[in-house]
Design a protein around this motif. Structure first.
Motif, PDB file in Angstrom:
ATOM      1  N   ILE A  45       4.548  -0.494  -5.464  1.00 55.43           N
ATOM      2  CA  ILE A  45       2.868  -0.968  -5.802  1.00 55.43           C
ATOM      3  C   ILE A  45       2.651  -0.352  -7.069  1.00 55.43           C
ATOM      4  CG2 ILE A  45       0.743  -0.934  -4.472  1.00 55.43           C
ATOM      5  CD1 ILE A  45       2.144  -1.058  -1.561  1.00 55.43           C
ATOM      6  N   HIS A  68       4.167  -5.552  -6.024  1.00 52.65           N
ATOM      7  CA  HIS A  68       3.281  -6.366  -6.430  1.00 52.65           C
ATOM      8  C   HIS A  68       1.480  -4.973  -7.144  1.00 52.65           C
ATOM      9  CE1 HIS A  68      -0.346  -7.963  -4.087  1.00 52.65           C
ATOM     10  NE2 HIS A  68      -1.194  -5.792  -3.903  1.00 52.65           N
ATOM     11  N   ASN A  70      -1.931  -4.290  -8.132  1.00 52.78           N
ATOM     12  CA  ASN A  70      -3.496  -4.592  -8.014  1.00 52.78           C
ATOM     13  C   ASN A  70      -4.630  -3.279  -9.177  1.00 52.78           C
ATOM     14  OD1 ASN A  70      -3.576  -2.208  -6.500  1.00 52.78           O
ATOM     15  ND2 ASN A  70      -2.835  -3.309  -4.802  1.00 52.78           N
ATOM     16  N   VAL A  75      -3.332   1.012  -1.553  1.00 50.21           N
ATOM     17  CA  VAL A  75      -2.956  -0.303  -0.295  1.00 50.21           C
ATOM     18  C   VAL A  75      -4.152  -0.074   0.855  1.00 50.21           C
ATOM     19  CG1 VAL A  75      -1.827  -0.523   1.662  1.00 50.21           C
ATOM     20  CG2 VAL A  75      -0.658   0.375  -1.241  1.00 50.21           C
ATOM     21  N   THR A  87      -2.432  -7.695  -1.130  1.00 53.06           N
ATOM     22  CA  THR A  87      -1.936  -6.247  -0.674  1.00 53.06           C
ATOM     23  C   THR A  87      -0.899  -6.368   0.499  1.00 53.06           C
ATOM     24  OG1 THR A  87      -3.001  -5.408  -2.293  1.00 53.06           O
ATOM     25  CG2 THR A  87      -1.990  -3.943  -1.556  1.00 53.06           C
ATOM     26  N   SER A 170      -3.165   5.639  -0.475  1.00 56.18           N
ATOM     27  CA  SER A 170      -2.466   4.321  -0.471  1.00 56.18           C
ATOM     28  C   SER A 170      -1.594   4.943   0.494  1.00 56.18           C
ATOM     29  CB  SER A 170      -1.800   3.517  -2.021  1.00 56.18           C
ATOM     30  OG  SER A 170      -2.240   3.336  -2.325  1.00 56.18           O
TER      31      SER A 170
END
Length: 216
Positions: A45, A68, A70, A75, A87, A170
């Motif tokens: 992430i 992933h 963002n 998260v 997410t 996260s």
């Protein structure tokens, strides 16, 4: 969709170069990936920032990482409210379907999202506090991390500390997902926190025993 346009020429050229070289020399591998599906060992992430190149940092091949990205590698907490959670969906798929062995949260220096959070929480970016700001609402996830850095007086040092708080928040939020918690407690999954210094190429990992980030 009348607004869609053809790719810029430089991207077309790059694709054609890749197809004629990297793909042409590894056709069998790509066909195996297509037929057998993906079996990544780790989920990463990371931030959307174009300077953070996950596969280059780790020298990863196709099919090795489930990635992933963002804003600010965040998260959100487990909130099954029926709204859109890109997410959360990615985490669920990685852990329950792909059954990855590792989830890595990768933060980085000079993060624009983290800087936005700092400005918003310190009252310097009222536009991010508007309900219409997608960035502002997303960065609310990190407000608790901002509060935990209140002891840092220098703004630049606090922003750097907040970048690492984004990783820790996260990791904490990941453990609120029942399927993540069960996998971790069952020793089927490990969580990892990293912070990348873009300028120096440095990489630090969170050490739970000392509660600090240590250089790798």
């Amino acid at each position: 969709m009348k607004q869609a346009s053809p790719l810029p020429h430089y991207l077309v050229q790059r694709y054609q170069g890749w197809k004629a070289t990297s793909y042409a020399g590894n056709k069998a591998w790509y066909r195996r990936l297509a037929e057998d599906g993906q079996h990544p060992r780790a989920m990463v992430i990371s931030c959307c920032d174009s300077r953070v190149h996950v596969t280059s940092i780790f020298g990863a091949d196709q099919g090795e990482f489930f990635i992933h990205r963002n804003i600010a590698n965040l998260v959100p907490p487990y909130t099954p409210d029926g709204d859109h959670h890109g997410t959360s969906a990615a985490v669920e798929y990685a852990v329950t379907v792909l059954r990855v062995a590792h989830v890595v949260v990768l933060g980085h220096s000079s993060c624009g999202g983290v800087k936005g959070c700092f400005d918003m929480c310190s009252g310097r970016a009222p536009e991010l506090e508007e309900k219409t700001s997608f960035i502002g609402r997303w960065m609310e996830i990190l407000r608790g991390g901002y509060e935990r850095t209140a002891h840092v007086q220098d703004d630049d040092l606090r922003i750097k500390a907040l970048e690492k708080e984004a990783v820790l928040v996260s990791l904490e939020n990941l453990m609120t997902f029942p399927f993540v918690r069960d996998a971790v407690e069952g020793e089927f999954l490990t969580l990892h926190g990293l912070w990348n210094d873009i300028g120096s190429g440095g990489l630090e990992q969170y050490d739970a025993a000392s509660g600090t980030f240590q250089a790798i």
